[in-house]
Motif scaffolding. Structure first.
Motif, mmCIF file in Angstrom:
data_model
loop_
_atom_site.group_PDB
_atom_site.id
_atom_site.type_symbol
_atom_site.label_atom_id
_atom_site.label_comp_id
_atom_site.label_asym_id
_atom_site.label_seq_id
_atom_site.Cartn_x
_atom_site.Cartn_y
_atom_site.Cartn_z
ATOM 1 N N VAL A 618 0.854 -1.186 0.000
ATOM 2 C CA VAL A 618 0.000 0.000 0.000
ATOM 3 C C VAL A 618 0.891 1.237 0.000
ATOM 4 C CG1 VAL A 618 -1.832 1.257 1.186
ATOM 5 C CG2 VAL A 618 -1.760 -1.244 1.305
ATOM 6 N N ALA A 619 0.792 2.040 -1.060
ATOM 7 C CA ALA A 619 1.503 3.317 -1.140
ATOM 8 C C ALA A 619 0.568 4.400 -0.625
ATOM 9 C CB ALA A 619 1.919 3.606 -2.577
ATOM 10 N N ALA A 620 0.997 5.107 0.411
ATOM 11 C CA ALA A 620 0.158 6.120 1.039
ATOM 12 C C ALA A 620 0.890 7.448 1.091
ATOM 13 C CB ALA A 620 -0.236 5.689 2.443
ATOM 14 N N SER A 621 0.146 8.546 0.914
ATOM 15 C CA SER A 621 0.756 9.870 0.920
ATOM 16 C C SER A 621 -0.229 10.896 1.451
ATOM 17 C CB SER A 621 1.192 10.267 -0.493
ATOM 18 O OG SER A 621 1.681 11.596 -0.512
ATOM 19 N N ALA A 622 0.284 11.819 2.251
ATOM 20 C CA ALA A 622 -0.511 12.959 2.713
ATOM 21 C C ALA A 622 -0.038 14.245 2.066
ATOM 22 C CB ALA A 622 -0.424 13.077 4.235
ATOM 23 N N ASN A 623 0.781 14.117 1.029
ATOM 24 C CA ASN A 623 1.363 15.282 0.358
ATOM 25 C C ASN A 623 0.688 15.498 -0.987
ATOM 26 O OD1 ASN A 623 3.458 15.640 2.375
ATOM 27 N ND2 ASN A 623 4.365 13.783 1.521
ATOM 28 N N PRO A 624 -0.012 16.623 -1.145
ATOM 29 C CA PRO A 624 -0.655 16.883 -2.440
ATOM 30 C C PRO A 624 0.376 16.941 -3.552
ATOM 31 C CG PRO A 624 -1.447 18.391 -0.746
ATOM 32 C CD PRO A 624 -0.275 17.678 -0.166
ATOM 33 N N GLY A 625 -0.021 16.515 -4.706
ATOM 34 C CA GLY A 625 0.880 16.554 -5.850
ATOM 35 C C GLY A 625 0.317 15.792 -7.013
ATOM 36 N N SER A 626 1.015 15.851 -8.114
ATOM 37 C CA SER A 626 0.564 15.204 -9.350
ATOM 38 C C SER A 626 1.401 13.965 -9.619
ATOM 39 C CB SER A 626 0.692 16.179 -10.522
ATOM 40 O OG SER A 626 0.514 15.503 -11.742
ATOM 41 N N PRO A 627 0.774 12.826 -9.947
ATOM 42 C CA PRO A 627 1.532 11.610 -10.258
ATOM 43 C C PRO A 627 2.497 11.775 -11.415
ATOM 44 C CG PRO A 627 -0.783 11.103 -9.907
ATOM 45 C CD PRO A 627 -0.666 12.602 -9.964
ATOM 46 N N ASP A 631 9.109 14.268 -8.750
ATOM 47 C CA ASP A 631 9.348 14.060 -7.327
ATOM 48 C C ASP A 631 8.114 13.564 -6.582
ATOM 49 O OD1 ASP A 631 7.859 16.325 -7.607
ATOM 50 O OD2 ASP A 631 9.015 17.533 -6.193
ATOM 51 N N TYR A 632 7.079 13.145 -7.311
ATOM 52 C CA TYR A 632 5.839 12.695 -6.684
ATOM 53 C C TYR A 632 6.110 11.489 -5.796
ATOM 54 C CZ TYR A 632 1.037 10.922 -6.361
ATOM 55 O OH TYR A 632 -0.189 10.471 -5.918
ATOM 56 N N ALA A 633 5.655 11.545 -4.543
ATOM 57 C CA ALA A 633 5.741 10.450 -3.571
ATOM 58 C C ALA A 633 7.176 10.015 -3.275
ATOM 59 C CB ALA A 633 4.912 9.249 -4.037
ATOM 60 N N ARG A 634 8.127 10.881 -3.559
ATOM 61 C CA ARG A 634 9.525 10.498 -3.353
ATOM 62 C C ARG A 634 9.819 10.218 -1.881
ATOM 63 N NH1 ARG A 634 14.001 11.342 -6.536
ATOM 64 N NH2 ARG A 634 12.833 12.727 -7.903
ATOM 65 N N ARG A 635 9.152 10.919 -0.984
ATOM 66 C CA ARG A 635 9.428 10.765 0.449
ATOM 67 C C ARG A 635 8.393 9.916 1.174
ATOM 68 N NH1 ARG A 635 10.113 15.811 -1.155
ATOM 69 N NH2 ARG A 635 8.024 16.393 -0.448
ATOM 70 N N ASP A 636 7.426 9.366 0.471
ATOM 71 C CA ASP A 636 6.347 8.637 1.115
ATOM 72 C C ASP A 636 6.635 7.138 1.181
ATOM 73 O OD1 ASP A 636 4.516 10.800 1.667
ATOM 74 O OD2 ASP A 636 4.272 10.960 -0.501
ATOM 75 N N PRO A 637 6.106 6.472 2.207
ATOM 76 C CA PRO A 637 6.447 5.056 2.416
ATOM 77 C C PRO A 637 5.560 4.100 1.628
ATOM 78 C CG PRO A 637 5.073 5.809 4.213
ATOM 79 C CD PRO A 637 5.294 7.010 3.316
ATOM 80 N N LEU A 638 6.047 2.885 1.484
ATOM 81 C CA LEU A 638 5.278 1.767 0.960
ATOM 82 C C LEU A 638 5.148 0.756 2.093
ATOM 83 C CD1 LEU A 638 4.006 0.481 -1.646
ATOM 84 C CD2 LEU A 638 6.167 -0.750 -1.895
ATOM 85 N N VAL A 652 8.777 0.242 3.429
ATOM 86 C CA VAL A 652 9.846 0.674 2.528
ATOM 87 C C VAL A 652 9.852 2.199 2.493
ATOM 88 C CG1 VAL A 652 10.782 0.521 0.196
ATOM 89 C CG2 VAL A 652 9.490 -1.403 1.158
ATOM 90 N N ARG A 653 10.890 2.784 3.035
ATOM 91 C CA ARG A 653 10.987 4.247 3.067
ATOM 92 C C ARG A 653 11.166 4.784 1.651
ATOM 93 N NH1 ARG A 653 15.235 6.023 7.613
ATOM 94 N NH2 ARG A 653 14.323 8.044 7.061
ATOM 95 N N GLY A 654 10.326 5.744 1.296
ATOM 96 C CA GLY A 654 10.389 6.313 -0.045
ATOM 97 C C GLY A 654 9.932 5.371 -1.135
ATOM 98 N N GLY A 655 9.227 4.310 -0.767
ATOM 99 C CA GLY A 655 8.844 3.307 -1.758
ATOM 100 C C GLY A 655 7.508 3.531 -2.418
ATOM 101 N N ALA A 656 6.788 4.599 -2.035
ATOM 102 C CA ALA A 656 5.449 4.820 -2.591
ATOM 103 C C ALA A 656 5.472 5.122 -4.082
ATOM 104 C CB ALA A 656 4.753 5.954 -1.831
#
Length: 817
Positions: A618-627, A631-638, A652-656
């Motif tokens: 599951v890739a999850a993000s609370a940071n608005p942005g465009s896929p 740099d989309y989801a670069r810092r978000d976990p998997l 997985v850190r940065g795996g989103a």
């Protein structure tokens, strides 16, 4: 009326079917229309009193011909024109998104790097205009639309040049207060025509407005603004960078020869851009998406009566917060359009010089088209939401409503073909191509764009918002219909079909008997979620963070069905409305349908999921942005869950960014941003290679016969997956088709696209092509009228199903019975 024809339900000009009146101005009217291939375009017709002037026609003819030579990623092109018609007309590309001031207001003050990116885009657009021998002379906020592909400059010289001498007196200046160059104002004393430096002046004023929120010469009345332009220095206080201050001072100097050239502007700005484009992020990306939705809705409503022609009272279209090129060609120094500011009218409400207000009347609901009943009746699903995916396939995005009048410009990658030889001129090539055939077609009403078709075994599932219909894929026989409101997605596992329903407070998963379509089970959230046991059924009295997310998706992992619920976090507005709600996962036994486990994640939205090797990622993000941003989801976990018990096996850190790369996965996956495609090793998550491209829009989910195939601004290209992504072939004559997950449509080593009749350079939307992924050559093809407006597609080795214009078409290869 020459050039216009009338049918029983439509009016055409030059082969373009008119749909709705969008606006009017000093030059004429702008109407939304469809080309012969089904693409949306804007048809501009000239007022009769101007058409009666021979001098106007001659200048219109000459300037239109020159403008058709303008090409570039940041300009909206002229596609077609007939200056010799009784009522002259021209057709323009469709453009995408809000005007510049609206985009900057949504984003907030631009940084120095963001301003440099904007300046580079505008400079490249002006360079294309100047290369065609034109000068824009009216560059202003309402003539810059921010699209998902970047800023687009509209109305580059056609209307302004056409009226330069014949429609204005010698003491009038063409342009807009605050952006018009001093030499344009002084033209009465110096009869020389303003050159490219005038556009550099306007570009500098636009950048100053975007940086400070203020026009550099004020916004308190045209007379005062024009006086300051001629006699006072620009107001550049508040710029984020001293170097930018010095640069804009040069652009806004009164002496044209002291300004930098467009080439120098491009070089200066290009060297200072940093990071991903600001228009692909947060609130601006969401605003662009809203415009895309509005236009798609308008196009769907336009399937009814087209109106009474270019000079009749056609219904006017409404697109909230939109903006477009002016149709007025006689704007002078007394124009009332001004920059956005605290004392000036906003661009979407300012009156126009010719007295025409912004187009904001509600668009009437178009009557539904007459449909022939299918062999076995299908209840027509009613999807109230627009079909934006079709708009994206056309390469455009959104309707623009001007600070005075409205118009539409259509952005299509193959714009030259759209306005070119529509007579089917051909160029024969060697080698015959096998022909497939249309197996059957069926009227089905509205299906979900993208996910409306699902093939599982011998069955084809047709998904609308209010029904799921099971049809035998080859015989076109309806097996059953499941009727329920707000259906979102569907899939099948063995003898059970799962359907996700969007409820008022939370999504629900329904399990249907695959043979009969009868509902046998509904997901029981409270039995698994401890927080739900202390809340009311609706959650109205619960703490906000304890509420279930109102978005959902599900996936099948072996014998486990996983339902994910979450609130959207993809924009700043959505983030504020999420109230800190967490994403949650519910596991059910796919055989017994018994609840198995529950997991609660962080306060974030789900942006991607995958299952492989007994794991659910599951890739999850609370940071608005465009896929599409690099740099989309670069810092978000998997988060990787064990499918059997829902326990977190690994984070997985940065795996989103790569949700398919996780423990249990194998092979190589293909990922795409707007500027690059990447091959990722799924077992390790490492990027094997990166290939820089221009404006990538789709890629194969996995390598196909050792090839990664991607759709870019250059066409469809194949890259060797095993090496460093070296290019092997390119086809510029075909257009992409995509599956439900947004990847290119593939099956059995073939990539399915739309293209012209094999052996010709004729109509781009002639039919379906099946390309060999290794060589890019057409293996077989078939003519299909549906290909120009495909909204959903599904491909298997034996049948390709396409959904377009409320009809499903089944196409079989030539070697199939």
């Amino acid at each position: 009326m020459a050039g216009a024809t009338r049918g029983t339900t439509s009016v055409e000009i030059g082969g373009y079917r008119l749909i709705a009146l969008l606006g009017a101005g000093g030059m004429g009217r702008v109407q939304l229309a469809r080309s012969a291939s089904g693409r949306p375009v804007a048809v501009k017709t000239v007022h009769a009193h101007l058409a009666a002037e021979p001098e106007f026609r001659e200048r219109f003819r000459r300037e239109t011909a020159a403008a058709r030579a303008v090409t570039g990623p940041y300009t909206a092109a002229v596609l077609d024109a007939d200056p010799d018609a009784e009522q002259p007309w021209l057709v323009t590309e469709f453009c995408a998104g809000p005007v510049l001031t609206a985009a900057v207001a949504a984003h907030g003050a631009l940084s120095a790097a963001d301003l440099a990116a904007l300046g580079a885009s505008l400079a490249e657009a002006l360079a294309a205009v100047h290369a065609a021998g034109l000068v824009h002379r009216d560059l202003k906020p309402s003539n810059v639309v921010v699209t998902r592909d970047g800023p687009k400059v509209l109305d580059f010289g056609i209307a302004k040049s056409a009226t330069d001498d014949s429609l204005t007196a010698t003491d009038e200046a063409i342009g807009s207060p605050g952006f018009i160059a001093p030499e344009q104002l002084a033209r009465a004393a110096d009869d020389a025509r303003p050159g490219p430096p005038a556009d550099v002046f306007a570009l500098g004023a636009l950048l100053a407005l975007a940086a400070t929120g203020r026009a550099p010469f004020g916004a308190d009345g045209a007379a005062r603004v024009l006086y300051r332009t001629l006699h006072e220095p620009p107001d550049l206080d508040g710029l984020p960078d001293p170097a930018l201050h010095a640069f804009l001072t040069r652009c806004l100097t009164r002496a044209p020869e002291d300004r930098p050239t467009v080439g120098e502007v491009l070089e200066w700005c290009g060297a200072r851009t940093r990071g991903g484009p600001w228009w692909e992020q947060g609130a601006v990306a969401e605003l662009i998406r809203r415009h895309e939705d509005d236009v798609a809705r308008l196009l769907r409503q336009g399937r009814g009566e087209a109106g009474d022609g270019p000079d009749a009272s056609a219904p006017e279209a409404s697109v909230p917060d939109a903006s477009a090129p002016d149709t007025d060609t006689s704007s002078t120094s007394g124009s009332g359009s001004g920059p956005t500011g605290t004392t000036a009218p906003a661009p979407d409400t300012a009156p126009h010089a010719d007295g025409v207000p912004p187009t904001n009347a509600p668009h009437p609901t178009a009557p539904p088209p007459t449909e022939a009943p299918p062999t076995t009746p299908l209840p027509p699903p009613e999807d109230g939401r627009p079909t934006r995916r079709r708009l994206l396939l056309w390469g455009g995005g959104a309707l623009a409503a001007a600070a005075g009048t409205t118009g539409v410009v259509v952005a299509a990658r193959d714009g030259g073909r759209e306005g070119g030889a529509r007579d089917g001129s051909r160029e024969r090539r060697q080698g015959a191509v096998a022909r497939g055939r249309v197996l059957w077609s069926r009227d089905v009403g509205d299906l979900r764009s993208g996910s409306g078709l699902l093939r599982r075994g011998d069955d084809l599932y047709l998904l609308g918002t209010s029904s799921l219909t099971c049809v035998e894929a080859r015989s076109n026989t309806v097996r059953w219909v499941y009727s329920e409101e707000q259906l979102q997605s569907a899939d099948r596992h063995r003898d059970t079909v799962y359907v996700l329903q969007d409820d008022l407070f939370e999504p629900e998963l329904h399990a249907l008997d695959a043979a009969t379509g009868r509902k046998v089970w509904t997901s029981p959230h409270p039995r698994l979620n401890p927080k739900r046991r202390i809340t009311t059924p609706t959650g109205l009295d619960a703490d906000s963070s304890a509420l279930e997310g109102n978005q959902g998706q599900f996936l099948l992992a072996g014998d486990v069905v996983c339902l994910l619920t979450y609130a959207p976090y993809d924009t700043m507005w959505a983030r504020r409305g999420a109230w800190g709600r967490h994403w949650r996962a519910y596991g059910y036994d796919a055989r017994t349908r018994e609840p198995l486990w529950f997991h609660e994640g962080a306060a974030a939205g789900v942006i991607g999921v995958d299952q492989a090797g007994g794991r659910i990622a599951v890739a999850a993000s609370a940071n608005p942005g465009s896929p599409s941003a690099d740099d989309y989801a670069r810092r978000d976990p998997l988060v990787v869950l064990r499918a059997a018990d829902g326990k977190v096996e690994r984070t997985v850190r940065g795996g989103a960014r790569y949700p398919r790369a996780h423990p249990g996965a194998k092979g190589t996956a293909c990922y795409m941003s707007r500027t690059a495609i990447r091959a990722v090793d799924l077992a390790t998550g490492r990027v094997r290679w990166t290939r820089r491209v221009e404006s990538a829009s789709a890629v194969t989910a996995l390598p196909v016969r050792g090839m990664v195939v991607a759709a870019t601004s250059e066409g469809l290209s194949g890259y060797a997956a095993a090496s460093s992504g070296g290019p092997r072939w390119t086809r510029a004559d075909v257009d992409q088709l995509t599956a439900a997950d947004g990847s290119l449509l593939t099956a059995d080593g073939l990539v399915f696209v739309s293209g012209p009749e094999p052996g010709t350079t004729g109509e781009a939307g002639w039919g379906l092509h099946a390309l060999d992924a290794r060589t890019g050559r057409t293996v077989w093809a078939v003519r299909s009228d549906a290909i120009a407006s495909v909204e959903a597609a599904s491909a298997t080795p034996d049948i390709v199903h396409l959904y377009a214009d409320e009809t499903v078409v089944a196409i079989t290869p030539p070697d199939r019975p």
